[in-house]
Design an enzyme around this catalytic site. Sequence first.
Site, PDB file in Angstrom:
ATOM      1  CG  MET A  30      -1.903  -1.194   1.164  1.00 19.15           C
ATOM      2  SD  MET A  30      -3.400  -0.961   2.115  1.00 19.15           S
ATOM      3  CE  MET A  30      -2.738  -0.802   3.756  1.00 19.15           C
ATOM      4  CG  HIS A  34       8.911   0.084   5.459  1.00 16.10           C
ATOM      5  ND1 HIS A  34       9.177  -1.265   5.470  1.00 16.10           N
ATOM      6  CD2 HIS A  34       7.587   0.196   5.741  1.00 16.10           C
ATOM      7  CE1 HIS A  34       8.082  -1.929   5.778  1.00 16.10           C
ATOM      8  NE2 HIS A  34       7.088  -1.067   5.935  1.00 16.10           N
ATOM      9  N   GLY A  36      11.532  -2.914   4.847  1.00 12.58           N
ATOM     10  CA  GLY A  36      10.806  -4.188   4.904  1.00 12.58           C
ATOM     11  C   GLY A  36      10.275  -4.548   3.518  1.00 12.58           C
ATOM     12  CG  HIS A  37       7.242  -2.203   1.619  1.00 15.91           C
ATOM     13  ND1 HIS A  37       7.093  -1.061   2.360  1.00 15.91           N
ATOM     14  CD2 HIS A  37       6.059  -2.865   1.713  1.00 15.91           C
ATOM     15  CE1 HIS A  37       5.872  -1.008   2.861  1.00 15.91           C
ATOM     16  NE2 HIS A  37       5.228  -2.090   2.493  1.00 15.91           N
ATOM     17  CD  GLN A  61      -5.969  -3.610   3.063  1.00 10.01           C
ATOM     18  OE1 GLN A  61      -5.879  -4.007   1.909  1.00 10.01           O
ATOM     19  NE2 GLN A  61      -5.008  -3.809   3.947  1.00 10.01           N
ATOM     20  CE  LYS A 149       4.468  -4.394  10.126  1.00  5.32           C
ATOM     21  NZ  LYS A 149       3.063  -4.209  10.570  1.00  5.32           N
ATOM     22  CG  ASP A 150       0.983  -7.150   8.103  1.00  2.00           C
ATOM     23  OD1 ASP A 150       0.309  -6.494   8.901  1.00  2.00           O
ATOM     24  OD2 ASP A 150       1.870  -6.651   7.389  1.00  2.00           O
ATOM     25  CD  GLN A 153      -1.903  -8.682   4.723  1.00  2.00           C
ATOM     26  OE1 GLN A 153      -2.726  -7.769   4.813  1.00  2.00           O
ATOM     27  NE2 GLN A 153      -0.668  -8.461   4.298  1.00  2.00           N
ATOM     28  CB  SER A 185       4.918  -0.660  10.395  1.00  2.00           C
ATOM     29  OG  SER A 185       3.608  -0.206  10.127  1.00  2.00           O
TER      30      SER A 185
HETATM   31  O1  PAF Z   1      -0.041  -5.738   3.732  1.00  2.00           O
HETATM   32  C1  PAF Z   1      -0.469  -4.816   2.992  1.00  2.00           C
HETATM   33  O2  PAF Z   1       0.236  -3.827   2.721  1.00  2.00           O
HETATM   34  C2  PAF Z   1      -1.871  -4.912   2.440  1.00  2.00           C
HETATM   35  O3  PAF Z   1      -2.735  -5.502   3.347  1.00  2.00           O
HETATM   36  C3  PAF Z   1      -1.932  -5.633   1.083  1.00  2.00           C
HETATM   37  C4  PAF Z   1      -1.509  -7.078   1.200  1.00  2.00           C
HETATM   38  C5  PAF Z   1      -1.031  -4.912   0.077  1.00  2.00           C
HETATM   39  C6  PAF Z   1      -3.367  -5.624   0.540  1.00  2.00           C
HETATM   40  O4  PAF Z   1      -3.838  -4.330   0.361  1.00  2.00           O
END
Ligand code: PAF
Length: 280
Positions: A30, A34, A36-37, A61, A149-150, A153, A185
């Site tokens: 989204m 950072h 982490g990505h 969401q 971290k998620d 999810q 995050s």
């Molecule tokens: O983890 C996230 O950044 C969001 O939940 C995702 C997986 C991109 C879905 O919008």
Amino acid sequence: MHIFKDVEPLKSFLKDKRLKGNTIGLVPTMGALHDGHLALLRSSKQQNSVTVCSIYINPTQFNNASDLEKYPRTLDSDISLLENASCDVLFCPDNHTMYEEKSIVQFDFGYLDKVMEGSFRPGHFSGVALVVSKLFNIVLPDNAYFGQKDWQQYTIIRQLVKELKFGFNLHAVTTTRESDGLALSSRNKRLEGAQRQKAIVFYEGLITAKALLIDREPLSEVKATVKRIVEKHPETRLEYIELVDSQNLKGIYNVDEADQPILCIAGYVDEVRLIDNMFL
Ligand code: PAF
């Protein structure tokens, strides 16, 4: 880096890549990128010949309008970061592209989306499942990468990919932390001044809980200790700390009850909500 805002041009670009024998890795985000990505991107680049990063702040969401409104939006710096990381493709659609009409599809993951984040953020995982399903169908990846971290999810998306037979490999990438332990995050960008230092209480809570549980301290006492640690500042508040089996998210009372127990924590620094977790 190729940048696409629309679905069809992206699909035909990727179709051509696939026909030429390339494999495709997808890193859904989204934005407010950072390190982490970037770790997700590095994993994708190691395992695929084409890496697609998506940046889309998915409204379905967010169960809290102010969280959606205040979610950091940093597209220009995100694009520079992705270019420096040699990302091949950025997909950054707008709301109309992703939701041409108001969506009526809902996902229900049974127990998996009723606990922890699910109980505090009703509808959140349905929205996540909806948007990632769209992204999976658009990109048709060979591999997709999500942050550990998620964890809840990740567990829910794993169920989605398995049940709907999406047929690609899903990867959870280890959480990247600041030197003092704070999990990276996008929401950390909302922490100002002293709030940033105080956010460390969640990591401290996890480290302490892990040590106490390994020492056989009863879970109820461990939870009470974590609450004291997290709430030592007036600005920090514990929402939950749970010990669960990482495979099915069922609550457990001690570390021997699961092959891979995980501690999951959530709470607030003022109005900024943070989550973290730690395997035992
Ligand atoms: O983890 C996230 O950044 C969001 O939940 C995702 C997986 C991109 C879905 O919008």
